[in-house]
Design an enzyme around this catalytic site. Structure first.
Site, PDB file in Angstrom:
ATOM      1  N   TYR A   1     -29.577  74.546 -19.901  1.00  0.00           N
ATOM      2  CA  TYR A   1     -28.783  75.296 -19.823  1.00  0.00           C
ATOM      3  C   TYR A   1     -28.214  76.096 -20.206  1.00  0.00           C
ATOM      4  O   TYR A   1     -28.125  77.190 -19.170  1.00  0.00           O
ATOM      5  CB  TYR A   1     -28.092  74.088 -20.459  1.00  0.00           C
ATOM      6  CG  TYR A   1     -26.106  75.049 -19.548  1.00  0.00           C
ATOM      7  CD1 TYR A   1     -25.953  74.862 -18.489  1.00  0.00           C
ATOM      8  CD2 TYR A   1     -25.612  75.808 -19.935  1.00  0.00           C
ATOM      9  CE1 TYR A   1     -24.587  75.054 -17.618  1.00  0.00           C
ATOM     10  CE2 TYR A   1     -23.996  75.770 -20.166  1.00  0.00           C
ATOM     11  CZ  TYR A   1     -24.128  75.280 -18.344  1.00  0.00           C
ATOM     12  OH  TYR A   1     -22.631  76.358 -18.408  1.00  0.00           O
TER      13      TYR A   1
ATOM     14  N   HIS B   1     -37.442  71.214 -23.147  1.00  0.00           N
ATOM     15  CA  HIS B   1     -36.572  71.194 -24.730  1.00  0.00           C
ATOM     16  C   HIS B   1     -38.069  71.080 -25.950  1.00  0.00           C
ATOM     17  O   HIS B   1     -37.905  69.535 -26.118  1.00  0.00           O
ATOM     18  CB  HIS B   1     -35.571  69.565 -24.371  1.00  0.00           C
ATOM     19  CG  HIS B   1     -34.957  69.458 -23.821  1.00  0.00           C
ATOM     20  ND1 HIS B   1     -33.451  70.079 -24.796  1.00  0.00           N
ATOM     21  CD2 HIS B   1     -34.211  69.448 -22.838  1.00  0.00           C
ATOM     22  CE1 HIS B   1     -32.859  70.233 -23.247  1.00  0.00           C
ATOM     23  NE2 HIS B   1     -33.270  69.661 -22.765  1.00  0.00           N
TER      24      HIS B   1
ATOM     25  N   SER C   1     -20.475  58.599 -56.762  1.00  0.00           N
ATOM     26  CA  SER C   1     -20.359  56.477 -56.750  1.00  0.00           C
ATOM     27  C   SER C   1     -21.604  56.184 -56.660  1.00  0.00           C
ATOM     28  O   SER C   1     -22.069  54.764 -56.404  1.00  0.00           O
ATOM     29  CB  SER C   1     -20.056  56.942 -54.667  1.00  0.00           C
ATOM     30  OG  SER C   1     -21.605  57.703 -53.984  1.00  0.00           O
ATOM     31  N   GLY C   2     -22.502  57.165 -56.885  1.00  0.00           N
ATOM     32  CA  GLY C   2     -24.254  56.925 -56.424  1.00  0.00           C
ATOM     33  C   GLY C   2     -25.145  56.869 -55.852  1.00  0.00           C
ATOM     34  O   GLY C   2     -26.013  56.801 -56.268  1.00  0.00           O
ATOM     35  N   GLY C   3     -24.627  57.218 -54.825  1.00  0.00           N
ATOM     36  CA  GLY C   3     -25.171  57.786 -53.812  1.00  0.00           C
ATOM     37  C   GLY C   3     -25.866  58.555 -53.565  1.00  0.00           C
ATOM     38  O   GLY C   3     -25.675  59.538 -55.076  1.00  0.00           O
ATOM     39  N   VAL C   4     -26.987  59.188 -52.702  1.00  0.00           N
ATOM     40  CA  VAL C   4     -27.943  60.515 -52.949  1.00  0.00           C
ATOM     41  C   VAL C   4     -26.476  61.522 -53.486  1.00  0.00           C
ATOM     42  O   VAL C   4     -27.306  62.856 -54.170  1.00  0.00           O
ATOM     43  CB  VAL C   4     -28.937  60.435 -52.578  1.00  0.00           C
ATOM     44  CG1 VAL C   4     -28.345  60.699 -50.788  1.00  0.00           C
ATOM     45  CG2 VAL C   4     -29.681  61.632 -52.893  1.00  0.00           C
ATOM     46  N   ASP C   5     -25.847  61.618 -52.299  1.00  0.00           N
ATOM     47  CA  ASP C   5     -25.479  62.363 -52.573  1.00  0.00           C
ATOM     48  C   ASP C   5     -24.099  63.885 -53.697  1.00  0.00           C
ATOM     49  O   ASP C   5     -24.351  64.427 -53.968  1.00  0.00           O
ATOM     50  CB  ASP C   5     -24.028  62.867 -51.047  1.00  0.00           C
ATOM     51  CG  ASP C   5     -24.748  62.617 -49.477  1.00  0.00           C
ATOM     52  OD1 ASP C   5     -26.184  62.993 -49.918  1.00  0.00           O
ATOM     53  OD2 ASP C   5     -23.772  61.989 -48.787  1.00  0.00           O
ATOM     54  N   SER C   6     -23.246  62.561 -53.105  1.00  0.00           N
ATOM     55  CA  SER C   6     -22.759  62.082 -55.256  1.00  0.00           C
ATOM     56  C   SER C   6     -23.669  62.762 -56.118  1.00  0.00           C
ATOM     57  O   SER C   6     -22.898  63.422 -57.149  1.00  0.00           O
ATOM     58  CB  SER C   6     -21.312  61.675 -55.417  1.00  0.00           C
ATOM     59  OG  SER C   6     -22.004  60.263 -56.171  1.00  0.00           O
ATOM     60  N   SER C   7     -24.236  62.073 -56.094  1.00  0.00           N
ATOM     61  CA  SER C   7     -26.133  62.206 -57.952  1.00  0.00           C
ATOM     62  C   SER C   7     -25.949  63.771 -57.363  1.00  0.00           C
ATOM     63  O   SER C   7     -26.013  64.474 -58.685  1.00  0.00           O
ATOM     64  CB  SER C   7     -26.453  61.769 -58.083  1.00  0.00           C
ATOM     65  OG  SER C   7     -25.829  60.259 -57.487  1.00  0.00           O
TER      66      SER C   7
ATOM     67  N   LYS D   1     -28.545  66.026 -44.428  1.00  0.00           N
ATOM     68  CA  LYS D   1     -29.062  64.369 -45.205  1.00  0.00           C
ATOM     69  C   LYS D   1     -30.735  64.498 -45.593  1.00  0.00           C
ATOM     70  O   LYS D   1     -30.594  64.412 -47.052  1.00  0.00           O
ATOM     71  CB  LYS D   1     -28.963  63.449 -44.491  1.00  0.00           C
ATOM     72  CG  LYS D   1     -29.233  62.205 -45.150  1.00  0.00           C
ATOM     73  CD  LYS D   1     -27.576  61.746 -45.943  1.00  0.00           C
ATOM     74  CE  LYS D   1     -28.274  60.317 -47.288  1.00  0.00           C
ATOM     75  NZ  LYS D   1     -26.550  60.588 -47.697  1.00  0.00           N
TER      76      LYS D   1
END
Ligand code: XMP
Length: 542
Positions: free
Chosen positions: A106, A192, A246-252, A398
């Site tokens: 487009y 594409h 929280s223990g996840g990758v983002d907050s760690s 991510k």
């Protein structure tokens, strides 16, 4: 990811953080989004060439772009025909900025139309793979093999090129599959290049990024970490920041970056609601305190949360109460440990592109927290508890967070951790959650994780976990009749959690897990495997 409405999209902050700042020699590309499902993918492909890129609204004006001063602009595809009444157009001054432009599908048709060429409904649309025959193997198509596969999805085609343009490549059905105005550095491709099925796509993107736009590969993990630390320091000054770990990758990852930037001005708070997996709270605390030397305020709220959902069987009510309790604990603890000026949030780039509903403080222009990340299922923080937000990961996808996490030494078990819902195991115990049932599920889930790891399958699955059903069935163990709970194994493969398929894992793995669970977990005498996809099921059971 949430589906985005047209209004949300239009509300999207057109130029993000960058408006108003004039920067020389900025090593970045801008993608103007015309509603393609691939705009984000284009941004990721550019970043894979180690050049920073951002997705902005197609409404971004030439003047705004002049200020942002990107090295190149990509116009995305889109669902419209350029002749639709409501077709989105871009500021025609963009063609005169002197910045290289690549129109995709487009985006190319728009370029052709706005510069005086002609786009018409093709006699035959082209969908799927097509061979690209190269007529001019210079700049954009250098190192792209003649006859390579490119992925097409269009009903309209360019029939007359604007003055000064020439054809670079064609396919069987599309005479103008790639075009260029070499002098003005305006390029268009009907296919594409960003999708994996386009074999020569990456080479084409690299040509545009490096040779045509003249970018240097400066977007690296190290550069990001350095810049993030600099920005955190500049923004926070001598103020205090609160982070809910929280223990996840983002907050760690956040905790690590913030601690490096501002040391003791950061308070990491970990609210243990009692619904985490076996040993997870302990491991998290140990890792942060002993290995990273980052102090964590541990809040043991296990009993409170269990009491808050005692007797509740309705899934939504359970989630609501857990969310509500989370706010209360958060409020109490942040008052006790505070006051704080900033709340750190693990917002990622897709949230920034897709969520336009974030409140902006009219005085400072800063984003303020009206909600803690939805995974805490918190509807909103009380009015008197409004923090300013600091979101150091807001530029990252991510997979980029994972790269950063690895580079700063977070262990693989956190880097690659499967998604884990905010309400945790409480929504994997159907019906009432009790301490006894939590222990049963924790033990069963632990065996699942151990065996999946032993089989080397952890990274091949999107999620793999156990669910406990609140019913009992008959079994026999030794010579004894048993009447105990069944455990469901839910293993899925998925790209993004929006859709999922049940995972075809080896029978031996299932057999080992089943045998171990019924032998080792008291209270369970049956193990079943969930073979439904999403939709129609969801991944979680509640
Ligand atoms: P469903 O069950 O809706 O889940 O198919 C899709 C993905 O989202 C995760 N999930 C959550 N994640 N807070 C979260 O952060 C939640 O309340 C929540 N509920 C579901 C789920 O694990 C899956 O990856």
């Amino acid at each position: 990811m949430t589906l985005q409405t047209e209004t949300q999209k239009n509300k999207q902050a057109a130029v993000g953080d960058m408006a108003g700042k004039e920067v020389k020699n900025r090593q970045m590309l801008v993608i103007l989004d015309f509603g393609s499902q691939y705009s984000e993918l284009i941004a990721r492909r550019i970043r894979e060439t180690q050049v920073y890129s951002e997705v902005l609204s197609y409404r971004t004006t030439a003047e705004q772009l002049r200020k942002i001063n990107p090295k190149g602009i990509i116009l995305s595809g889109g669902p419209n025909s350029v002749y639709d009444e409501a077709a989105p157009h871009c500021d025609p001054e963009i063609w005169n900025l002197g910045i290289p432009v690549l129109g995709v599908c487009y985006g190319m048709q728009l370029m052709v139309k706005q510069l005086g060429g002609k786009v018409e409904r093709a006699q035959r649309g082209e969908y799927g793979k097509a061979s690209l025959f190269i007529d001019d193997p210079t700049d954009l198509l250098t190192n792209v093999e003649n006859g390579t596969t490119m992925w097409m999805s269009h009903g309209d085609s360019c029939t007359v090129l604007p003055p000064g343009f020439e054809v670079l490549a064609h396919t069987e059905n599309t005479p103008c599959a790639a075009i260029a105005h070499h002098e003005k550095k305006l390029y268009g491709v009907q296919f594409h290049p960003e999708v994996v099925h386009s074999i020569g796509g990456i080479a084409l993107i690299r040509n545009f990024v490096y040779h045509i736009c003249g970018c240097q590969p400066t977007w690296t993990t190290e550069a990001f970490v350095e810049e993030a630390i600099r920005e955190i320091r500049a923004k926070v000054g001598d103020k205090r920041v609160l982070l809910a770990l929280s223990g996840g990758v983002d907050s760690s990852t956040l905790a690590f970056l913030l601690h490096k930037a501002i040391g003791e001005q950061l308070t990491c708070m970990f609210i243990d609601q009692g619904f985490m997996r076996k040993n997870e709270p302990e491991r998290l605390l140990k890792l942060f305190e002993e290995q990273f030397h980052i102090p964590v305020q541990y809040v043991n709220a296990r009993e409170r949360f269990l009491a808050a959902i005692a007797g509740v069987t309705d899934p939504e009510e359970k989630r609501r109460r857990i969310g509500h309790e989370f706010i209360r604990v958060f409020e109490e603890e942040s008052k006790r440990l505070g006051p704080f000026d900033y709340l750190a949030q693990g917002t990622l780039y897709p949230d920034v592109i897709e969520s336009a509903d974030t409140n902006v403080d009219p005085q400072t222009g800063e984003r303020v927290a009206v909600k803690i990340k939805s995974h805490h299922n918190v509807g909103g923080l009380p009015k008197d508890l409004r923090f300013k937000l600091i979101e150091p990961l807001r530029k990252l996808f991510k997979d980029e967070v994972r790269k950063v996490a690895r580079s700063i030494g977070l262990p693989e078990e956190i880097v690659q951790r499967h998604p884990f819902p905010g309400p945790g195991l409480a929504i994997r115990i159907l019906g009432e959650v009790t301490a006894e049932r939590l222990e049963i599920l924790r033990d069963a889930d632990y065996i699942v994780r151990q065996e999946i790891n032993r089989y080397g399958m952890y990274n091949q699955l999107w999620q793999a976990f156990a669910v406990l059903l609140p019913i009992r069935s008959v079994g026999v163990m030794g010579d004894q009749r048993t009447y105990a709970y069944p455990v469901v194994l839910r293993f899925v493969s998925s790209e993004d959690g929006m859709t999922a398929d049940w995972a075809r894992v080896p029978y031996e793995l299932l057999e080992t897990i089943s045998t171990r669970i019924v032998n080792e977990v008291r209270g369970v005498n049956r193990v079943v495997y969930d073979i439904t996809s999403k939709p129609p099921s969801t991944i979680e059971w509640e």
